[in-house]
Design a protein around this motif. Sequence first.
Motif: not given
Length: 469
Positions: A202, A449, A463
């Motif tokens: 990710n 992220k 994801n």
Amino acid sequence: MTTTQARQDTLGEATLGELAEGLRGELIRPADPSYDEARSIWNAAHDKRPALIVRCKGVADVIRAVEFARSEGLTVAVRGGGHSIPGFSTTDGGLVIDLSLMNAVRIDPDRRRIVAQGGCVWADVDAEAQAFGLAVTGGLVSTTGVAGFTLGGGIGWLVRRAGLACDNLVGADIVTADGRYLHTSEDENPELLWALRGGGGNFGVVTSFEFKAHEVGPTVFAGLVFYPGDQAAEVLRGFSTAAAGAPDELSLAINLTTAPPLPFLPEEVHGKPIVAVLGMWSGQPEAGDAATKPFRELAPVVADLFGPMPYNAMQTLLDPLFPRGMRNYFRSAFFHDLGGSTLDAIVDAHTKVPNGFSELHVHHLGGAMGRVPADATAFGTRDHEFILNVVARTPEAEGYDEAVQWARSTGSSLGPGAASYVNFTGETNEDIVRASYPAATYDRLVAVKNTYDPTNLFHLNQNIRPASA
């Protein structure tokens, strides 16, 4: 006109020429003779046509490819070994960053460190590391890529002795979504390292991995023993009892499968249901016979092939069964024990296996993996003793949909809410991803992220969505 061709046309020859000139590696386009070979991946269930493939020769190529994809609004697929079950290592109409040429391995025997580039497969690592009597938990099939395997966790024959592959990750180099090249370790960008230990692909393109290595081999006591298929319940119950007292040096799995037509199996069992217990004792080889014996007398034996062998032989033992070009779909679930409804569901699924290529794997976990603190890595599930991997496969398209349905049905039969292993999940499913991590771990992954990929450039993975996406 295909999407791929349309996207390439909008880019323009001058733009593509500039990209190609800036690479040490190779830019491959749909009209190139090598395109069909370059776009193919291990899992033939995914037949996609990227607009561009960049075969990188170094970090500079990776940076260039990331910057180009971002500036042109192209979907990015990152390919290490290319074994992605859901097909994340390719894409329609986007750009594939292919790391396969970046496959160098460096061993530091004094510090017991292994540094592997992002395009390495486990055969590359094992060949170099065993020259110095070292190893780290690697894939059960030697053509598995180091990158995806490690970033998702990494369950292999050293998992009980050495932990997951990601538990042994002590440093990495990564190109982030904004084209930065960062090093991460316990002292440098430590939160990013935490996320790379099990949080999937990710957060960027990892161009090299540094592992803590362990003294293993060159000889181990390993192999497999076969039991009749109608003894599956008895073997599972006995395996569970024996596993409760297994030392860390012993990592084992059960394979409920169909007997292949191989000379070491009696002809009368060929093509019929069969159960194999396979694994490895990585302690002193002379102690291996006694350590594995409880698992080699669980029921009447069809064939016992355990014995001393080179570590690298065990690491490649399953390779012929998992060739490139078959259609693959996996489902997985962690569970605490092999009793009750879990055992019944596994045995029932074995009786309904759709073809001779599909099978069920039950891996014994625990040991060193289970002793890692829950918040030390992003890997989500450490308090379960077993994991089931449901493997649906066909050599051709015919029968594949039925095999996938069998795998999904088997996964559902284990009950709602069972945690999955992101490396053994055959589709993109946000609910499955969330269930693979404790809530606090998932929130922490989202925060990482947000920092390193706030626009979700790297979304072809299981994801973790940034807050802004």
